[in-house]
Motif scaffolding. Structure first.
Motif, PDB file in Angstrom:
ATOM      1  N   ARG A  68       0.009  -0.505  -5.838  1.00  0.00           N
ATOM      2  CA  ARG A  68      -0.541  -1.402  -7.064  1.00  0.00           C
ATOM      3  C   ARG A  68      -1.940  -1.764  -6.431  1.00  0.00           C
ATOM      4  N   SER A  69      -2.777  -1.622  -7.577  1.00  0.00           N
ATOM      5  CA  SER A  69      -4.328  -1.731  -7.477  1.00  0.00           C
ATOM      6  C   SER A  69      -4.524  -3.205  -6.715  1.00  0.00           C
ATOM      7  N   ASP A  70      -5.439  -3.155  -5.547  1.00  0.00           N
ATOM      8  CA  ASP A  70      -6.095  -4.412  -4.955  1.00  0.00           C
ATOM      9  C   ASP A  70      -6.886  -5.124  -6.098  1.00  0.00           C
ATOM     10  N   SER A  71      -7.509  -4.648  -6.966  1.00  0.00           N
ATOM     11  CA  SER A  71      -8.708  -5.358  -7.996  1.00  0.00           C
ATOM     12  C   SER A  71      -8.341  -4.946  -9.178  1.00  0.00           C
ATOM     13  N   TRP A  85      -9.273   0.789  -3.714  1.00  0.00           N
ATOM     14  CA  TRP A  85      -7.969   0.532  -2.580  1.00  0.00           C
ATOM     15  C   TRP A  85      -6.889  -0.071  -3.363  1.00  0.00           C
ATOM     16  N   ALA A  86      -5.768   0.278  -2.659  1.00  0.00           N
ATOM     17  CA  ALA A  86      -4.393  -0.135  -3.483  1.00  0.00           C
ATOM     18  C   ALA A  86      -3.384  -0.344  -2.385  1.00  0.00           C
ATOM     19  N   ALA A  87      -2.402  -1.224  -2.516  1.00  0.00           N
ATOM     20  CA  ALA A  87      -1.518  -1.599  -1.738  1.00  0.00           C
ATOM     21  C   ALA A  87      -0.063  -0.555  -1.944  1.00  0.00           C
ATOM     22  N   ARG A 126      -2.535   0.018   2.982  1.00  0.00           N
ATOM     23  CA  ARG A 126      -3.581   0.106   2.037  1.00  0.00           C
ATOM     24  C   ARG A 126      -4.224   1.415   2.038  1.00  0.00           C
TER      25      ARG A 126
END
Length: 114
Positions: free
Chosen positions: A23-26, A51-53, A69
């Motif tokens: 899931r994308s951070d931004s 970055w993504a989680a 991440r």
């Protein structure tokens, strides 16, 4: 049960092989620079990684775990909607870096704080 809803909406999902679900951070669109300057979504920038989680991993994934991440190229992605949320599906080999507390003190760590 209505005609539009299906039983499949409630089934559990397991990632296969070397797939990673993140899931994308931004969110896409405007963002702020480190100095607080607002950069519009239409601004032309060079190739920029994101970055993504990590949400889920397949059984053949060796380097990342859910909760880590990861750094990836937003141009090399496939989006999928699961239960109303948008995720990104990719192969482990498409990830560029991983950041996790469990890696602290690892021999190949850069020592950067993200």
């Amino acid at each position: 049960m209505s005609e539009n809803s299906t039983h499949d909406d409630k089934l559990p999902i397991r990632m296969l092989h070397d797939r990673v679900l993140v899931r994308s951070d931004s969110p896409e669109g405007e963002r702020r620079s480190g100095g607080g300057i607002l950069i519009p979504a239409t601004a032309a920038v060079g190739k920029r990684l994101a970055w993504a989680a990590v949400v889920a991993v397949g059984q053949n994934v060796r380097s990342v775990e859910p909760g880590d991440r990861v750094l990836y190229d937003p141009e090399d992605r496939a989006e999928v909607e699961v239960r109303g949320a948008t995720y990104i599906l990719m192969r482990e080999r498409d990830l560029h870096a991983v950041a996790a507390e469990r890696l602290e003190g690892a021999e190949d760590s850069t020592g950067l704080y993200l």
